[in-house]
Design a protein around this motif. Structure first.
Motif, PDB file in Angstrom:
ATOM      1  N   VAL A 276       0.302   1.034   2.558  1.00  9.80           N
ATOM      2  CA  VAL A 276       1.747   0.308   1.726  1.00  9.80           C
ATOM      3  C   VAL A 276       2.032   1.627   0.805  1.00  9.80           C
ATOM      4  CG1 VAL A 276       2.453  -1.246  -0.294  1.00  9.80           C
ATOM      5  CG2 VAL A 276       1.283  -2.057   2.338  1.00  9.80           C
TER       6      VAL A 276
ATOM      7  N   THR B 205       4.414   1.934  -2.618  1.00  7.98           N
ATOM      8  CA  THR B 205       5.278   1.635  -3.614  1.00  7.98           C
ATOM      9  C   THR B 205       4.665   2.584  -4.621  1.00  7.98           C
ATOM     10  OG1 THR B 205       5.186  -0.659  -4.816  1.00  7.98           O
ATOM     11  CG2 THR B 205       3.385   0.564  -4.489  1.00  7.98           C
TER      12      THR B 205
ATOM     13  N   LYS C  46       1.545  -8.806  -7.076  1.00 10.26           N
ATOM     14  CA  LYS C  46       2.809  -8.162  -6.764  1.00 10.26           C
ATOM     15  C   LYS C  46       2.417  -6.999  -5.407  1.00 10.26           C
ATOM     16  CE  LYS C  46       6.860  -9.724  -8.531  1.00 10.26           C
ATOM     17  NZ  LYS C  46       8.211  -9.371  -9.109  1.00 10.26           N
TER      18      LYS C  46
ATOM     19  N   ASP D  65       0.735  -5.128  -2.648  1.00  6.85           N
ATOM     20  CA  ASP D  65      -0.377  -5.576  -0.719  1.00  6.85           C
ATOM     21  C   ASP D  65      -1.741  -4.819  -0.784  1.00  6.85           C
ATOM     22  OD1 ASP D  65      -1.043  -6.880   1.746  1.00  6.85           O
ATOM     23  OD2 ASP D  65       0.945  -5.983   2.275  1.00  6.85           O
TER      24      ASP D  65
ATOM     25  N   GLY E  32      -4.080  -6.039   1.113  1.00  8.88           N
ATOM     26  CA  GLY E  32      -5.005  -6.496   2.302  1.00  8.88           C
ATOM     27  C   GLY E  32      -4.672  -5.479   3.267  1.00  8.88           C
ATOM     28  N   GLN E  33      -4.305  -3.511   2.801  1.00  4.40           N
ATOM     29  CA  GLN E  33      -4.021  -2.505   4.414  1.00  4.40           C
ATOM     30  C   GLN E  33      -5.067  -1.662   3.961  1.00  4.40           C
ATOM     31  OE1 GLN E  33      -1.461  -3.592   5.652  1.00  4.40           O
ATOM     32  NE2 GLN E  33      -1.260  -4.711   4.850  1.00  4.40           N
TER      33      GLN E  33
ATOM     34  N   ILE F 173      -3.224   1.917  -0.062  1.00  6.51           N
ATOM     35  CA  ILE F 173      -2.167   2.235  -0.505  1.00  6.51           C
ATOM     36  C   ILE F 173      -1.324   3.215  -1.826  1.00  6.51           C
ATOM     37  CG2 ILE F 173      -3.587   0.587  -2.350  1.00  6.51           C
ATOM     38  CD1 ILE F 173      -1.641  -0.962  -3.410  1.00  6.51           C
TER      39      ILE F 173
END
Length: 899
Positions: A157, A159, A170, A172, A174-175, A178
């Motif tokens: 992810v 961001t 907000k 994520d 679960g990867q 990040i």
């Protein structure tokens, strides 16, 4: 030849004028000096085409002209006569990204960072938490987006804090990985300290690997979180400038991939211009993109590079050309867009800000402006957001820098208005969220300035706020009439029921009191409106009369604020001999860290012509001479201001001094902070040659502030982890630590009690804490005082220790009664400008506070209301008339307050 309006013809005509002023040499003679042929020089001044930069500068040197001025002139003309060629239909993908960072889709065009990427991958493989630090423009975003992410297997992810509104829910998480780019947005976009802490904690406890991209000047902000410091103990990667070989790959490899060639001279020129320069990559990428657009066939040339403006002028040239191509009314829109897209720095550089499209009006001209700026790659447009392509534009475009410097207070007003209007709209336009009082007055005054453009939502917000204020005033009038009717009814009942005399009298007294309070507050509000309309004499009389009618705390504070608004800065036409120093009201002013005595605003020279910014930090009078100190980069200095109109630097410190101040002991001791961590004690008896006495032993971390006690024998320091340490300077050659305080809360500034047994600490939320230092190794909190609505900038005890002065970023100065240290009581609040205040103290008059500003001025704040009334009445030229009295005070007896 008629010069006309053509910039090229005017340029050529001025070249010919320059030759005439130099003695009218023939072109053959100029050629011998310039090492160019006579024909080439004649063509340069012919006006048929723009000569190259090299020919122009050779011509100017031969005529003994100003080379720097003519180089700047050539670039401006080139921007007009050599516009960027339009993109050809079906043109291939540009090999360079310009201002925008390389994204994940641009990985095949990203070169030059293989070694750093291998190092970063190794760190990620061995650690769960890694941060990449680097200056703005060092290439952090491109490294993470186009370099790291495409290399890593597994779900990733990518961001930024702005994309998720700095909200942990907000993210994520679960990867496998990040990547949080532009992590500094946590501090620039989120004012809520609690929300920031939750976001940082969510990343630290995430069940996946985390990589941060952080701008280097926000390193100290990250250090505010101990857990984050621990996580980054050996997980930091510092991204520095590229070396010559890496720059060569950045220049050559994308061109080769695009089937282009680069002149050898251009490669050498670019490497010479970029090597060792921090933050140069977006500038170089933009210059290469503009050079590619001006390529000759498939070759990128030096001539194209110079026409584009080179590394240091290409962005400004593109931005200026795009801006001036807009219609006049569109330029006004463009200015507002850029101002909204910039977040003002507080101790850091200004940064870009992601702007929601909803903040801009849905207007055809706005769409045109955004499209033009995005086409020039100055802005990046998303479906719902707009942002500046790179912060290099903020640094490199003079017009934008001038906009930001012209009215920073106005920009802060705009930002606050935008946020308030958005909150009001999100709450269903709740009337309780509207502006009131001074905030409304400030916003209305700013919105009426020339060149200011607000959005539809902001205009609706101000209109509703104004309507609500008018309604409250009408209700106050009606309430006053009802109270008068009630008084009349009570009088009738008194005649009819003599037996209820006592009850009626009490009711009448209560009604009169309520009436007086209502009338007084209404009149005070009207007085503020008259003051805004520059009717100060009438406004002052109305305010005094309102206070006499109802002596409430809020009306007292309004009288004090009105008096302070008209008080001058301290004035001393020459620095006095040793002994008492008098302010303009004749009150004795003690010379200490918190006072500056100078000619009106003479230290504007210290904050203007002699130094790059407002930086005066202290002032002292000793032996018939006066000295001020300034903290600046690269050199902190001591100034002799005996002749206040012509201050003279007598000593400069060569180290990286970040803080500097005299101890309040007649100028003998001086303390500096070097490299943000090293605290040095100097003997400044001879200011031109201060002698180093000692260095505080084993002082850890960064020093954010320090303060002396009354006789300079004790020094208190606070570091970037909000830990306070007490040091004995009884023997300044051998300082020793004598106390320690760390209560886990923020410390923005501090002050020591004259006796040394109490310390006052303030934080960024406006709270003040009093701590007992009877046992300095085990301090105990005495009390917490809440009052300021924003960060406290300065604190100062009165010489008897019975009062404390505080100045806040909320533009108020407050006086606290410390007769009972466990129960501090606010005895007055004065509203007035406090921007730049670094110190607060008292004059010999126990109720007068003096604040010192970084621009060298000192301001008095009188908290004695009787004195304030007397001084305000001195400004009255004619008393309030009976008609004016009846207009505002209705049926109350006519009593001019200054008669």
């Amino acid at each position: 030849m008629d010069v006309g309006d053509s910039p090229l013809l005017k340029f050529a005509a001025d070249l010919r004028s320059l030759r005439d002023k130099a003695g009218g040499h023939s072109y053959r003679q100029l050629g011998a000096r310039a090492h160019y042929s006579a024909t080439t020089l004649s063509d340069a001044a012919g006006g048929r085409k723009l000569p190259s930069l090299a020919v122009t500068l050779a011509y100017v040197r031969a005529c003994e002209g100003d080379v720097a001025e003519w180089e700047d002139r050539w670039r401006r003309v080139a921007a007009e006569v050599l516009p960027t060629p339009p993109a050809a239909p079906g043109e291939a993908h540009p090999p360079y990204a310009g201002l925008a960072p390389y994204g994940t889709a641009d990985a095949e065009w990203f070169f030059g960072r293989d070694r750093i990427l291998e190092d970063l991958e190794a760190r990620i493989a061995s650690r769960r938490f890694v941060a990449v630090f680097g200056a703005s423009g060092a290439g952090k975003s491109s490294l993470l987006r186009a370099g790291l992410v495409p290399r890593l297997p597994g779900p990733t992810v990518l961001t930024t804090p702005g994309e998720v509104d700095v909200r942990p829910d907000k993210l994520d998480l679960g990867q496998d990985l990040i990547v949080v780019d532009q992590f500094e947005e946590v501090f620039t976009l989120c004012p809520d300290a609690g929300q920031r802490a939750e976001f940082v904690d969510a990343l630290l406890t995430a069940p996946c690997r985390v990589v941060l991209g952080v701008r280097a000047d926000f390193y100290g902000h990250c250090a505010q979180y101990p857990e984050l410091v621990e996580a980054l103990a050996d997980g930091q990667l510092l991204l520095g400038p590229m070396g010559p070989e890496e720059l060569r790959q950045v220049i050559m490899q994308p061109a080769v991939k695009a089937s282009c060639t680069v002149e050898t001279a251009l490669v050498s020129r670019l490497i010479a211009d970029a090597t060792g320069q921090a933050g140069v990559l977006p500038l170089m990428s933009h210059a290469l993109l503009e050079t590619w657009r001006r390529r000759r066939g498939t070759t990128l040339t030096v001539a194209g590079y110079e026409a584009a403006g080179g590394i240091h002028h290409a962005i400004a040239q593109t931005a200026e050309r795009t801006f001036t191509s807009l219609e006049k009314h569109q330029r006004v829109l463009a200015r507002q867009v850029f101002l909204r897209l910039t977040a003002l720095g507080d101790g850091t550089e200004d940064t870009k800000r992601r702007l929601p499209r909803a903040e801009l009006d849905a207007d055809v001209d706005v769409d045109v402006v955004l499209d033009r700026l995005a086409h020039a790659r100055l802005l990046t447009l998303d479906r719902d957001t707009v942002e500046i392509a790179h912060e290099a534009l903020i640094r490199s475009w003079p017009r934008l820098r001038n906009w930001l410097a012209t009215d920073r207070d106005g920009l802060r007003t705009l930002r606050q208005l935008t946020e308030a209007a958005a909150t009001w709209d999100s709450l269903g336009r709740d009337p309780d969220a509207l502006y009131r009082g001074s905030r409304l007055d400030t916003a209305l005054e700013w919105a009426q300035r020339d060149g200011v453009r607000t959005s539809t939502r902001e205009r609706d917000f101000l209109a509703e706020s104004l309507a609500a204020r008018d309604l409250e005033r009408r209700q106050a009038h009606r309430h006053t009439r009802r109270l008068r009717q009630l008084v009349a009814l009570l009088l009738v009942l008194l005649v009819l029921a003599s037996g209820a005399v006592v009850l009626t009298f009490r009711a009448q007294h209560q009604a009169a009191t309520e009436r007086n309070i209502s009338v007084a507050r209404y009149v005070a509000n009207e007085a503020q409106s008259l003051r805004d309309a520059d009717q100060r004499g009438l406004a002052n009389q109305m305010l005094i009369a309102a206070f006499h009618l109802s002596s409430t705390d809020d009306l007292r504070d309004r009288v004090l604020s009105a008096h302070a608004a008209g008080a001058p800065d301290l004035v001393s036409r020459s620095v006095p001999a040793p002994g008492p120093v008098l302010g303009p009201d004749g009150a004795q002013v003690p010379v200490a860290r918190t006072t500056v005595i100078a000619d009106d605003r003479v230290f504007q020279r210290l904050g203007g012509r002699l130094t790059p910014r407002d930086s005066v930090t202290s002032f002292v009078v000793t032996q018939a001479r006066a000295y001020a100190t300034t903290a600046e980069s690269p050199d902190a200095r001591i100034w002799d201001v005996t002749d206040a109109r012509e201050p003279v630097p007598v000593h400069a410190f060569t180290g990286p001094v970040t803080r500097i101040a005299f101890a309040p002991t007649g100028g003998r001791l001086l303390v500096t902070v070097e490299g943000a961590t090293e605290v040095k004690v100097w003997d400044a008896s001879t200011p031109s040659e201060p002698a180093l006495l000692s260095v505080l032993p084993n002082h850890p971390r960064f020093v954010n502030d320090f303060a002396f006690n009354a006789d300079g024998s004790v020094l208190a320091t606070v570091d970037n982890h909000n830990a306070v340490r007490l040091w004995s300077l009884a023997d300044p050659r051998a300082p020793r630590q004598i106390g320690f305080l760390h209560d886990g809360e923020d410390v923005s500034t501090l002050a020591l009690h004259p006796g040394g047994h109490t310390v006052a600490l303030a934080d960024a939320n406006g709270r003040i804490r009093l701590v007992d230092l009877t046992n300095p190794w085990a301090p105990k909190r005495l009390a917490t005082a809440d009052g300021h609505a924003d960060k406290v900038l300065a604190l100062g005890f009165r010489s008897d220790g019975q009062a404390l002065a505080s100045a806040g970023k909320d533009d108020t100065v407050r006086l606290w009664d410390l007769s009972d240290r466990r129960r501090p009581v606010q005895r007055g609040r004065i509203s007035g400008p406090t921007d730049g205040v670094y110190g607060a103290g008292f004059t010999e008059a126990s109720d007068t506070v003096v604040t010192s500003n970084a621009d060298g001025t000192t301001r008095l704040w009188a908290f004695d209301v009787d004195t304030a009334v007397k001084e305000l009445c001195k400004t009255v030229e004619e008393p309030i008339s009976e008609d004016e009295w009846r207009r505002y005070f209705g049926g109350l007896d006519y009593r001019p307050p200054c008669a």
